[in-house]
Enzyme design. Structure first.
Site, short mmCIF file in Angstrom:
data_model
loop_
_atom_site.label_atom_id
_atom_site.label_comp_id
_atom_site.label_asym_id
_atom_site.label_seq_id
_atom_site.Cartn_x
_atom_site.Cartn_y
_atom_site.Cartn_z
N ASP A 1 -0.37 1.06 -3.29
CA ASP A 1 0.12 0.08 -4.27
C ASP A 1 -0.97 -0.95 -4.49
OD1 ASP A 1 2.06 -1.95 -5.51
OD2 ASP A 1 3.44 -0.37 -4.91
N SER B 1 10.27 1.08 -9.19
CA SER B 1 9.30 0.71 -8.15
C SER B 1 10.00 0.22 -6.89
CB SER B 1 8.37 -0.41 -8.64
OG SER B 1 7.23 0.11 -9.28
N HIS C 1 3.06 -7.00 -6.61
CA HIS C 1 3.86 -5.78 -6.60
C HIS C 1 3.92 -5.16 -5.20
CE1 HIS C 1 5.08 -1.63 -7.63
NE2 HIS C 1 5.64 -2.18 -8.69
#
Length: 411
Positions: free
Chosen positions: A178, A358, A211
């Site tokens: 990620d 996600s 994120h």
């Protein structure tokens, strides 16, 4: 020349070669403007796994760092000279036995002609365009005034507190590929077992790893510490591989490419991760597919976020054997998991609500880690059978999952 001076010269030569061949500057890897002129080329690397006695110049050094051998570096440069290319970066894909080189094609040379010539080159195993991927999180939801009371919707819907009486994912290795993770967050301190960077350094680090930090919180946020939230598998060993970077400062959206993702996947396999979480999507990619297939073949569980119907991409969730996870039924994922209003960790010691597949994917990866603690011999097929024996909705499977895990713990 004395023995000491001879050794000093040899050491200096080895260090100079290592400095040329080891990737230490990722700044050019994420140059989106130049990526249209870039190609990924692989060739069989005869030096991977080879023990070379008495000649340190062509051997891979021990340790966790990637490094090209002198032999593979010479091949890469020879290919560049033959085809009039510029070497941007190179590293060994040890799990596939090949060396991977990122080349830039000069302006004036047609890409199709260069690819055709490379495909005909006897030293080349494969050549492909550099492709791009995006993480699949939606925009953050505005923070509630009292975010810590009964607001972990996914945690509650899955009955994780009840499952924690039996298992917490202890010892299971999860690779998070990620953006990076803010390991200084109070709920993540001591929860990140290993981290490595494969992506360009962002101009602003304050919120660059938004994120990845949010996904990590769903997985391993520390429970029972009197603050914040609790992760689904808090005692799992999280290996954070930073292969993506924000599309703009402080954005949740982030970009990755074939090169950085292949680097991270290879490292996850080398380090024996039993679960790989990929909260991202993009076009089908030959090199990445080889690595995903290698992971599946050796029993590694690969969990991937699935884009909604109409969104671009679908790889790697569309690979047979990968557990495709969505937040709803819009694109017929293998598993539907909580992905709306997910309270989780964000950089700068904060929390926020997130939406998107996600954040559904780590719910599945976390529950899989809970099962794998109790049954480490289980593989992808066993986990998938547990997760969807009567329904593809993870929350609807809660009674069956709880019963199965209790049964395992009592044996």
């Amino acid at each position: 020349m004395s023995l000491f001076l001879s050794r000093l010269v040899l050491l200096s030569l080895w260090l100079s070669l290592a400095a040329c061949s080891h990737i230490t500057d990722f700044s050019r890897v994420g140059d989106n403007a130049a990526d249209q002129r870039r190609l990924l080329v692989t060739f069989v690397d005869q030096t991977i796994g080879r023990t070379v006695s008495g000649n340190a110049l062509d051997n891979y050094p021990t340790g966790g760092q990637y490094q090209n051998s002198g032999w593979s570096g010479r091949v890469a440069r020879a290919l560049a000279e033959r085809h009039h290319l510029q070497v941007v970066a190179q590293w060994p894909v040890t799990e596939l036995g090949v060396s991977c080189v990122l080349y830039e094609v000069p302006e004036g040379l047609p890409l199709s002609a260069v690819m055709s010539a490379l495909n005909k080159d006897r030293q080349v195993a494969a050549v492909q365009a550099l492709q791009h991927f995006r993480v699949l999180g939606g925009d953050p939801v505005p923070m509630a005034s009292d975010p810590y009371v009964h607001l972990q919707t996914g945690f509650q819907a899955l009955g994780i507190a009840e499952l924690h009486r039996t298992t917490t994912g202890r010892g299971v290795r999860i690779a998070l590929i990620d953006t990076g993770v803010d390991s200084s967050h109070p709920d993540l301190q001591g929860q990140i077992n290993y981290s490595e960077n494969m992506a360009p350094e962002p101009a602003d680090h304050n919120m660059a790893d938004l994120h990845g930090t949010a996904v990590a919180g769903v997985l391993v946020a520390r429970p029972d510490n009197g603050i914040g939230i609790a992760g689904i598998a808090p005692d799992a060993k999280l290996f954070a591989f930073r292969a993506c970077w924000p599309s703009k400062p402080q954005a949740l959206a982030a970009n990755c490419n074939s090169f950085t993702l292949a680097f991270a996947l290879n490292q996850a396999l080398r380090m024996g991760c039993g679960i790989i979480n990929l909260s991202l999507s993009g076009p089908d990619d030959p090199l990445l597919r080889q690595l995903v297939d290698k992971a599946l073949a050796q029993g590694t569980l690969v969990v991937a976020a699935m884009p909604k119907l109409g969104q671009i991409g679908g790889f790697p969730a569309n690979v047979k054997g990968v557990i495709a996870v969505g937040e709803d039924d819009s694109n017929h994922p293998a598993i539907v998991a909580p992905g709306k209003d997910i309270l989780t960790t964000v950089p700068q010691q904060s929390y926020n609500f997130m939406n998107g597949s996600s954040f559904a994917a780590p719910h599945v990866a976390g529950v899989a880690a809970l099962a794998m603690q109790l049954h480490p011999d289980w593989r992808s097929a066993d986990i998938l059978h547990l997760l969807r024996s009567s329904s593809h909705n993870l929350a609807a499977q809660l009674p069956a999952i709880t019963a199965a895990l209790r049964l395992e713990s009592s044996r």
